[in-house]
Write a protein that holds these residues in place. Structure first.
Motif, PDB file in Angstrom:
ATOM      1  N   LYS A 211       4.603  -2.125   6.278  1.00 30.08           N
ATOM      2  CA  LYS A 211       5.311  -0.844   6.342  1.00 30.08           C
ATOM      3  C   LYS A 211       4.752   0.172   5.334  1.00 30.08           C
ATOM      4  O   LYS A 211       4.701   1.366   5.617  1.00 30.08           O
ATOM      5  CB  LYS A 211       6.794  -1.076   6.067  1.00 30.08           C
ATOM      6  CG  LYS A 211       7.503  -1.862   7.163  1.00 30.08           C
ATOM      7  CD  LYS A 211       8.985  -2.005   6.850  1.00 30.08           C
ATOM      8  CE  LYS A 211       9.707  -2.770   7.961  1.00 30.08           C
ATOM      9  NZ  LYS A 211      11.154  -2.927   7.666  1.00 30.08           N
ATOM     10  N   GLU A 212       4.335  -0.322   4.199  1.00 28.89           N
ATOM     11  CA  GLU A 212       3.776   0.586   3.190  1.00 28.89           C
ATOM     12  C   GLU A 212       2.460   1.192   3.668  1.00 28.89           C
ATOM     13  O   GLU A 212       2.205   2.395   3.460  1.00 28.89           O
ATOM     14  CB  GLU A 212       3.556  -0.165   1.873  1.00 28.89           C
ATOM     15  CG  GLU A 212       4.863  -0.583   1.191  1.00 28.89           C
ATOM     16  CD  GLU A 212       4.609  -1.258  -0.138  1.00 28.89           C
ATOM     17  OE1 GLU A 212       3.409  -1.425  -0.497  1.00 28.89           O
ATOM     18  OE2 GLU A 212       5.585  -1.611  -0.822  1.00 28.89           O
ATOM     19  N   GLU A 213       1.624   0.391   4.308  1.00 30.70           N
ATOM     20  CA  GLU A 213       0.347   0.899   4.823  1.00 30.70           C
ATOM     21  C   GLU A 213       0.576   1.933   5.918  1.00 30.70           C
ATOM     22  O   GLU A 213      -0.100   2.960   5.978  1.00 30.70           O
ATOM     23  CB  GLU A 213      -0.493  -0.252   5.361  1.00 30.70           C
ATOM     24  CG  GLU A 213      -1.019  -1.180   4.268  1.00 30.70           C
ATOM     25  CD  GLU A 213      -1.779  -2.366   4.830  1.00 30.70           C
ATOM     26  OE1 GLU A 213      -2.519  -3.005   4.066  1.00 30.70           O
ATOM     27  OE2 GLU A 213      -1.622  -2.649   6.052  1.00 30.70           O
ATOM     28  N   ILE A 214       1.570   1.654   6.815  1.00 31.29           N
ATOM     29  CA  ILE A 214       1.888   2.616   7.876  1.00 31.29           C
ATOM     30  C   ILE A 214       2.404   3.916   7.270  1.00 31.29           C
ATOM     31  O   ILE A 214       2.038   5.020   7.697  1.00 31.29           O
ATOM     32  CB  ILE A 214       2.922   2.011   8.854  1.00 31.29           C
ATOM     33  CG1 ILE A 214       2.311   0.812   9.592  1.00 31.29           C
ATOM     34  CG2 ILE A 214       3.412   3.067   9.828  1.00 31.29           C
ATOM     35  CD1 ILE A 214       3.303   0.058  10.448  1.00 31.29           C
ATOM     36  N   ARG A 215       3.254   3.805   6.245  1.00 33.10           N
ATOM     37  CA  ARG A 215       3.807   4.979   5.595  1.00 33.10           C
ATOM     38  C   ARG A 215       2.703   5.809   4.917  1.00 33.10           C
ATOM     39  O   ARG A 215       2.690   7.039   4.989  1.00 33.10           O
ATOM     40  CB  ARG A 215       4.864   4.564   4.583  1.00 33.10           C
ATOM     41  CG  ARG A 215       5.696   5.744   4.069  1.00 33.10           C
ATOM     42  CD  ARG A 215       6.707   5.318   3.023  1.00 33.10           C
ATOM     43  NE  ARG A 215       7.593   4.271   3.528  1.00 33.10           N
ATOM     44  CZ  ARG A 215       7.605   3.002   3.119  1.00 33.10           C
ATOM     45  NH1 ARG A 215       6.756   2.606   2.175  1.00 33.10           N
ATOM     46  NH2 ARG A 215       8.441   2.121   3.627  1.00 33.10           N
ATOM     47  N   ASP A 216       1.752   5.143   4.297  1.00 38.59           N
ATOM     48  CA  ASP A 216       0.644   5.844   3.639  1.00 38.59           C
ATOM     49  C   ASP A 216      -0.241   6.560   4.652  1.00 38.59           C
ATOM     50  O   ASP A 216      -0.684   7.698   4.411  1.00 38.59           O
ATOM     51  CB  ASP A 216      -0.207   4.849   2.826  1.00 38.59           C
ATOM     52  CG  ASP A 216       0.543   4.323   1.610  1.00 38.59           C
ATOM     53  OD1 ASP A 216       1.519   4.990   1.181  1.00 38.59           O
ATOM     54  OD2 ASP A 216       0.154   3.246   1.091  1.00 38.59           O
ATOM     55  N   GLU A 217      -0.485   5.887   5.797  1.00 38.99           N
ATOM     56  CA  GLU A 217      -1.295   6.522   6.841  1.00 38.99           C
ATOM     57  C   GLU A 217      -0.597   7.752   7.408  1.00 38.99           C
ATOM     58  O   GLU A 217      -1.237   8.791   7.632  1.00 38.99           O
ATOM     59  CB  GLU A 217      -1.588   5.524   7.958  1.00 38.99           C
ATOM     60  CG  GLU A 217      -2.635   4.478   7.581  1.00 38.99           C
ATOM     61  CD  GLU A 217      -3.057   3.645   8.775  1.00 38.99           C
ATOM     62  OE1 GLU A 217      -2.799   4.083   9.916  1.00 38.99           O
ATOM     63  OE2 GLU A 217      -3.626   2.557   8.564  1.00 38.99           O
ATOM     64  N   GLU A 218       0.695   7.650   7.653  1.00 35.73           N
ATOM     65  CA  GLU A 218       1.447   8.796   8.159  1.00 35.73           C
ATOM     66  C   GLU A 218       1.430   9.944   7.155  1.00 35.73           C
ATOM     67  O   GLU A 218       1.311  11.115   7.535  1.00 35.73           O
ATOM     68  CB  GLU A 218       2.884   8.377   8.475  1.00 35.73           C
ATOM     69  CG  GLU A 218       3.015   7.450   9.668  1.00 35.73           C
ATOM     70  CD  GLU A 218       4.457   7.039   9.910  1.00 35.73           C
ATOM     71  OE1 GLU A 218       5.302   7.337   9.038  1.00 35.73           O
ATOM     72  OE2 GLU A 218       4.727   6.423  10.966  1.00 35.73           O
ATOM     73  N   GLU A 219       1.547   9.592   5.869  1.00 32.70           N
ATOM     74  CA  GLU A 219       1.530  10.620   4.826  1.00 32.70           C
ATOM     75  C   GLU A 219       0.176  11.331   4.788  1.00 32.70           C
ATOM     76  O   GLU A 219       0.108  12.559   4.659  1.00 32.70           O
ATOM     77  CB  GLU A 219       1.837   9.975   3.466  1.00 32.70           C
ATOM     78  CG  GLU A 219       2.232  10.956   2.379  1.00 32.70           C
ATOM     79  CD  GLU A 219       3.582  11.603   2.635  1.00 32.70           C
ATOM     80  OE1 GLU A 219       3.804  12.691   2.086  1.00 32.70           O
ATOM     81  OE2 GLU A 219       4.400  11.019   3.396  1.00 32.70           O
ATOM     82  N   ASN A 220      -0.913  10.563   4.925  1.00 32.49           N
ATOM     83  CA  ASN A 220      -2.253  11.162   4.932  1.00 32.49           C
ATOM     84  C   ASN A 220      -2.459  12.045   6.163  1.00 32.49           C
ATOM     85  O   ASN A 220      -3.106  13.101   6.081  1.00 32.49           O
ATOM     86  CB  ASN A 220      -3.324  10.068   4.899  1.00 32.49           C
ATOM     87  CG  ASN A 220      -3.364   9.360   3.555  1.00 32.49           C
ATOM     88  OD1 ASN A 220      -3.043   9.949   2.523  1.00 32.49           O
ATOM     89  ND2 ASN A 220      -3.751   8.086   3.571  1.00 32.49           N
TER      90      ASN A 220
END
Length: 332
Positions: A211-220
């Protein structure tokens, strides 16, 4: 008794006249005969002739001067000097050898440089120009070793590089902040959904994403959309290379000519022909009245600028009234 005195006075007067005429001639002959009279303690080799120190003539070339220097430097080097029996050279002791070595080095430094050698030869030939020799000697010694233009260019380039990285750092921080502002975040999220970018970020491939990786990708994704798709003005706008100090200096003549042309057109259109101000000119006058820079004024919201235009703040009286009202509201 009075008669013999007359010729004596005449002879004395004639002798004085001859002495007056001969004194400058005698001085000139002495100066020409002994140019070493120009040698002064504290200039070049002091009271020693630099050519005599190296044992070369005034017509010696650079190679001969360098060869003589190397021989004397090896001979009088304090760490290597060993006085020989019957040696009558200037270095009889280690201390005097060190002094001789320094004198030889000074003579070489004076004669190896063409400009310094010209000054030194001129001093030998014109010993009467005492103060001029001091000026040339110390002006060369105190002159910077590096060209000032090179120093300025390197300094400007260093400042420009620092500006570039500093502005990009500030720009990235501004994008991170704008990604938290609802206005820009909602707009960027909507664009990302329309392009299907958020779905791609959530898709699980061979490697499962946390979930953290998905959240970081969405933020980028949101930050990249804010950078590329959303118009950001004012202090948050993307740094431009032409804004760096180096390019500002290079483009200064162009900016100056452009400003002169713009100012002449302004005078001709609005002062001479009496045309009405357009929207761009009205906003320019308002910005000048508010004493804001272009980047600060551009960062204002569009509805604020529309309010300024509706209140006709380009008119000085209207601006003063609005300014007074705003001060009263702040006090209340």
């Amino acid at each position: 008794m009075a008669a013999p005195l007359a010729p004596r006075r005449g002879a004395g007067a004639a002798g004085r006249r001859w002495s007056v005429l001969l004194s400058p001639l005698l001085l000139l002959v002495l100066l020409r005969a002994r140019p070493a009279g120009a040698l002064v303690e504290g200039l070049y080799c002091g009271t020693r002739d630099c050519y005599e120190v190296l044992g070369v003539s005034r017509s010696a070339g650079k190679a001969e001067i360098a060869r003589a220097y190397r021989q004397l430097a090896r001979r009088y080097h304090p760490d290597r000097y060993r006085p020989e029996p019957g040696d009558e050279g200037p270095g009889q002791t280690p201390q005097s050898a060190e002094e001789a070595f320094l004198l030889v080095a000074t003579a070489y430094e004076t004669l190896k440089d063409e400009e310094t050698r010209k000054d030194y030869d001129y001093m030998l030939d014109h010993p009467e120009e005492y103060y001029s020799h001091y000026y040339h000697y110390y002006s060369r010694r105190l002159a910077p070793k590096v060209d000032v233009r090179v120093v300025i260019l390197v300094s400007v380039c260093a400042i420009s590089v620092f500006q570039f990285f500093s502005w990009w750092n500030s720009y990235n921080k501004a994008i991170s902040y704008l990604a938290t502002v609802p206005k820009y975040r909602i707009q960027a999220t909507e664009i990302a959904r329309q392009q299907g970018l958020l779905k791609k970020a959530k898709e699980k491939g061979r490697n499962k994403k946390s979930k953290e990786e998905i959240r970081d990708e969405e933020e980028n994704i949101i930050k990249n959309i804010i950078k590329s798709k959303i118009d950001i003005k004012g202090g948050y706008q993307k740094p431009q290379i032409c804004d760096l100090l180096l390019f500002q200096i290079i483009l200064a003549p162009f900016h100056l000519c452009s400003y002169i042309v713009w100012y002449c057109r302004w005078i001709y259109n609005f002062n001479i022909k009496g045309k009405e101000y357009g929207e761009e000119e009205r906003l320019y006058i308002i910005r000048k009245s508010m004493k804001m820079s272009k980047s600060q004024f551009d960062s204002l919201e569009d509805h604020q600028k529309e309010t300024f235009l509706k209140r006709e703040l380009w008119i000085k009286e209207n601006y003063e009234v609005t300014k007074t009202e705003n001060k009263k509201w702040k006090v209340c």
